[in-house]
Write a protein that holds these residues in place. Structure first.
Motif, PDB file in Angstrom:
ATOM      1  N   ILE A   8      -0.429  -3.525  36.769  1.00  0.00           N
ATOM      2  CA  ILE A   8      -1.645  -3.673  35.961  1.00  0.00           C
ATOM      3  C   ILE A   8      -2.733  -4.366  36.785  1.00  0.00           C
ATOM      4  CG2 ILE A   8      -2.629  -4.813  33.915  1.00  0.00           C
ATOM      5  CD1 ILE A   8       0.171  -4.159  32.589  1.00  0.00           C
ATOM      6  N   SER A   9      -2.343  -5.342  37.578  1.00  0.00           N
ATOM      7  CA  SER A   9      -3.305  -6.008  38.470  1.00  0.00           C
ATOM      8  C   SER A   9      -3.916  -5.006  39.444  1.00  0.00           C
ATOM      9  CB  SER A   9      -2.634  -7.137  39.255  1.00  0.00           C
ATOM     10  OG  SER A   9      -2.204  -8.139  38.382  1.00  0.00           O
ATOM     11  N   GLU A  10      -3.071  -4.106  39.963  1.00  0.00           N
ATOM     12  CA  GLU A  10      -3.573  -3.064  40.871  1.00  0.00           C
ATOM     13  C   GLU A  10      -4.556  -2.150  40.143  1.00  0.00           C
ATOM     14  OE1 GLU A  10      -0.485  -0.779  42.797  1.00  0.00           O
ATOM     15  OE2 GLU A  10       0.636  -2.604  43.277  1.00  0.00           O
ATOM     16  N   LEU A  11      -4.252  -1.841  38.880  1.00  0.00           N
ATOM     17  CA  LEU A  11      -5.140  -0.978  38.090  1.00  0.00           C
ATOM     18  C   LEU A  11      -6.489  -1.651  37.824  1.00  0.00           C
ATOM     19  CD1 LEU A  11      -2.549   0.423  35.552  1.00  0.00           C
ATOM     20  CD2 LEU A  11      -3.986   1.828  37.035  1.00  0.00           C
ATOM     21  N   LEU A  12      -6.481  -2.969  37.722  1.00  0.00           N
ATOM     22  CA  LEU A  12      -7.705  -3.701  37.412  1.00  0.00           C
ATOM     23  C   LEU A  12      -8.502  -4.102  38.656  1.00  0.00           C
ATOM     24  CD1 LEU A  12      -6.337  -5.950  34.526  1.00  0.00           C
ATOM     25  CD2 LEU A  12      -7.880  -3.992  34.313  1.00  0.00           C
ATOM     26  N   ASN A  13      -7.873  -4.085  39.807  1.00  0.00           N
ATOM     27  CA  ASN A  13      -8.525  -4.479  41.053  1.00  0.00           C
ATOM     28  C   ASN A  13      -9.327  -3.294  41.604  1.00  0.00           C
ATOM     29  OD1 ASN A  13      -9.168  -5.022  43.741  1.00  0.00           O
ATOM     30  ND2 ASN A  13      -7.284  -6.174  44.101  1.00  0.00           N
ATOM     31  N   PRO A  14     -10.648  -3.454  41.751  1.00  0.00           N
ATOM     32  CA  PRO A  14     -11.481  -2.336  42.229  1.00  0.00           C
ATOM     33  C   PRO A  14     -11.002  -1.742  43.560  1.00  0.00           C
ATOM     34  CG  PRO A  14     -12.856  -4.136  41.473  1.00  0.00           C
ATOM     35  CD  PRO A  14     -11.451  -4.646  41.451  1.00  0.00           C
ATOM     36  N   LYS A  15     -10.351  -2.548  44.398  1.00  0.00           N
ATOM     37  CA  LYS A  15      -9.895  -2.057  45.705  1.00  0.00           C
ATOM     38  C   LYS A  15      -8.663  -1.166  45.599  1.00  0.00           C
ATOM     39  CE  LYS A  15     -11.727  -5.916  48.358  1.00  0.00           C
ATOM     40  NZ  LYS A  15     -11.449  -7.277  48.762  1.00  0.00           N
ATOM     41  N   THR A  16      -7.836  -1.387  44.588  1.00  0.00           N
ATOM     42  CA  THR A  16      -6.570  -0.639  44.489  1.00  0.00           C
ATOM     43  C   THR A  16      -6.505   0.268  43.263  1.00  0.00           C
ATOM     44  OG1 THR A  16      -5.588  -2.519  43.317  1.00  0.00           O
ATOM     45  CG2 THR A  16      -5.228  -2.408  45.708  1.00  0.00           C
ATOM     46  N   GLN A  17      -7.550   0.212  42.419  1.00  0.00           N
ATOM     47  CA  GLN A  17      -7.432   0.911  41.143  1.00  0.00           C
ATOM     48  C   GLN A  17      -7.374   2.433  41.245  1.00  0.00           C
ATOM     49  OE1 GLN A  17     -11.986   0.513  39.472  1.00  0.00           O
ATOM     50  NE2 GLN A  17     -10.378  -0.336  38.260  1.00  0.00           N
ATOM     51  N   ASN A  18      -8.048   3.027  42.217  1.00  0.00           N
ATOM     52  CA  ASN A  18      -7.992   4.501  42.324  1.00  0.00           C
ATOM     53  C   ASN A  18      -6.577   4.976  42.608  1.00  0.00           C
ATOM     54  OD1 ASN A  18     -10.670   4.821  41.759  1.00  0.00           O
ATOM     55  ND2 ASN A  18     -11.312   5.130  43.889  1.00  0.00           N
ATOM     56  N   GLU A  19      -5.920   4.352  43.576  1.00  0.00           N
ATOM     57  CA  GLU A  19      -4.546   4.727  43.918  1.00  0.00           C
ATOM     58  C   GLU A  19      -3.592   4.411  42.765  1.00  0.00           C
ATOM     59  OE1 GLU A  19      -1.514   6.452  45.642  1.00  0.00           O
ATOM     60  OE2 GLU A  19      -3.558   6.571  46.416  1.00  0.00           O
ATOM     61  N   ALA A  20      -3.784   3.263  42.141  1.00  0.00           N
ATOM     62  CA  ALA A  20      -2.925   2.863  41.019  1.00  0.00           C
ATOM     63  C   ALA A  20      -3.107   3.813  39.834  1.00  0.00           C
ATOM     64  CB  ALA A  20      -3.227   1.420  40.610  1.00  0.00           C
ATOM     65  N   PHE A  21      -4.341   4.232  39.571  1.00  0.00           N
ATOM     66  CA  PHE A  21      -4.580   5.143  38.445  1.00  0.00           C
ATOM     67  C   PHE A  21      -3.977   6.516  38.735  1.00  0.00           C
ATOM     68  CE2 PHE A  21      -7.033   7.448  35.178  1.00  0.00           C
ATOM     69  CZ  PHE A  21      -6.739   6.619  34.108  1.00  0.00           C
ATOM     70  N   ARG A  22      -4.010   6.927  40.014  1.00  0.00           N
ATOM     71  CA  ARG A  22      -3.366   8.182  40.401  1.00  0.00           C
ATOM     72  C   ARG A  22      -1.862   8.099  40.114  1.00  0.00           C
ATOM     73  NH1 ARG A  22      -6.977   9.402  44.045  1.00  0.00           N
ATOM     74  NH2 ARG A  22      -6.340   7.906  45.613  1.00  0.00           N
ATOM     75  N   LYS A  23      -1.277   6.940  40.424  1.00  0.00           N
ATOM     76  CA  LYS A  23       0.151   6.728  40.177  1.00  0.00           C
ATOM     77  C   LYS A  23       0.428   6.723  38.668  1.00  0.00           C
ATOM     78  CE  LYS A  23       2.329   3.351  42.526  1.00  0.00           C
ATOM     79  NZ  LYS A  23       2.871   1.987  42.743  1.00  0.00           N
ATOM     80  N   LEU A  24      -0.464   6.113  37.899  1.00  0.00           N
ATOM     81  CA  LEU A  24      -0.336   6.073  36.440  1.00  0.00           C
ATOM     82  C   LEU A  24      -0.346   7.500  35.876  1.00  0.00           C
ATOM     83  CD1 LEU A  24      -0.467   3.865  34.038  1.00  0.00           C
ATOM     84  CD2 LEU A  24      -2.824   4.647  33.827  1.00  0.00           C
ATOM     85  N   LEU A  25      -1.279   8.312  36.353  1.00  0.00           N
ATOM     86  CA  LEU A  25      -1.363   9.713  35.920  1.00  0.00           C
ATOM     87  C   LEU A  25      -0.085  10.464  36.276  1.00  0.00           C
ATOM     88  CD1 LEU A  25      -5.024  10.682  36.870  1.00  0.00           C
ATOM     89  CD2 LEU A  25      -4.039  10.744  34.591  1.00  0.00           C
ATOM     90  N   GLN A  26       0.373  10.260  37.503  1.00  0.00           N
ATOM     91  CA  GLN A  26       1.573  10.937  37.981  1.00  0.00           C
ATOM     92  C   GLN A  26       2.786  10.594  37.105  1.00  0.00           C
ATOM     93  OE1 GLN A  26       2.352   9.880  42.027  1.00  0.00           O
ATOM     94  NE2 GLN A  26       3.893  11.456  42.318  1.00  0.00           N
ATOM     95  N   LEU A  27       2.893   9.331  36.714  1.00  0.00           N
ATOM     96  CA  LEU A  27       4.030   8.873  35.917  1.00  0.00           C
ATOM     97  C   LEU A  27       3.966   9.326  34.460  1.00  0.00           C
ATOM     98  CD1 LEU A  27       4.379   5.179  37.129  1.00  0.00           C
ATOM     99  CD2 LEU A  27       6.099   6.975  37.372  1.00  0.00           C
TER     100      LEU A  27
END
Length: 180
Positions: A8-27
């Motif tokens: 969730i921290s990765e999703l909220l961090n502007p530096k990591t959120q794109n990759e984290a959201f891609r992972k969220l979508l994938q899951l």
């Protein structure tokens, strides 16, 4: 997911959120799509509701308190989005939710994405006769094979109430199938 708080921290961090959201979508894209599709029936409508769901998830992530699992929270959003969609569809057509659901079932026969047979179609027609809450509980348990505890978290309802709704729904469906 192992460390949900870190994710969730990765999703909220502007530096990591794109990759984290891609992972969220994938899951979660596939299970949420099928959950929504079970509710709204149409492939195109399910795609639209899924897109709205992820927009809501992304927009409200900062408000996620972690009281439930991220998955349950997203399921709740998807469920609410699908219910809202179905209510708006019925309102636009000037008919009840049940009538709108019946029309959606009737359209299934011509839906190229529906790969069910005659028995599946009959089951969908039986499900469409149930009240909204029983439909939801039946579909989550029967099609998605969710445990009552998971459903309880998603729908914020007691396990006992869910079991009762499911068993009543099963009885009504059996009655429908025997008389039609």
């Amino acid at each position: 997911m192992q460390d949900e708080k870190a994710f969730i921290s990765e999703l909220l961090n502007p530096k990591t959120q794109n990759e984290a959201f891609r992972k969220l979508l994938q899951l979660y894209q596939k299970p949420l799509y099928y959950h929504i599709r079970n509710m709204v029936l149409s492939h195109d409508d399910a795609d639209d509701v899924l897109q709205n769901t992820f927009i809501k998830v992304f927009g409200n992530l900062k408000n996620f308190k972690g009281d439930s699992k991220l998955y349950s929270w997203m399921y709740r959003i998807a469920t609410n989005e699908a219910i809202t969609f179905m209510q708006q569809r019925a309102k636009k057509q000037g008919i009840s939710n049940e009538e709108a659901q019946q029309k959606a079932v009737n359209k299934l026969e011509s839906d190229v994405f529906f790969d069910g047979d005659e028995i599946q179609l009959k089951l969908q027609k039986a499900i469409a006769t149930l009240p909204e809450k029983q439909q939801l509980v039946f579909k989550m348990r029967y099609f998605e094979e969710l445990k009552y505890e998971e459903m309880s978290e998603i729908l914020e309802t007691s396990v006992g109430a869910l079991k009762a709704s499911y068993h009543i729904a099963v009885k009504k469906i059996e009655d429908f199938l025997h008389t039609h």
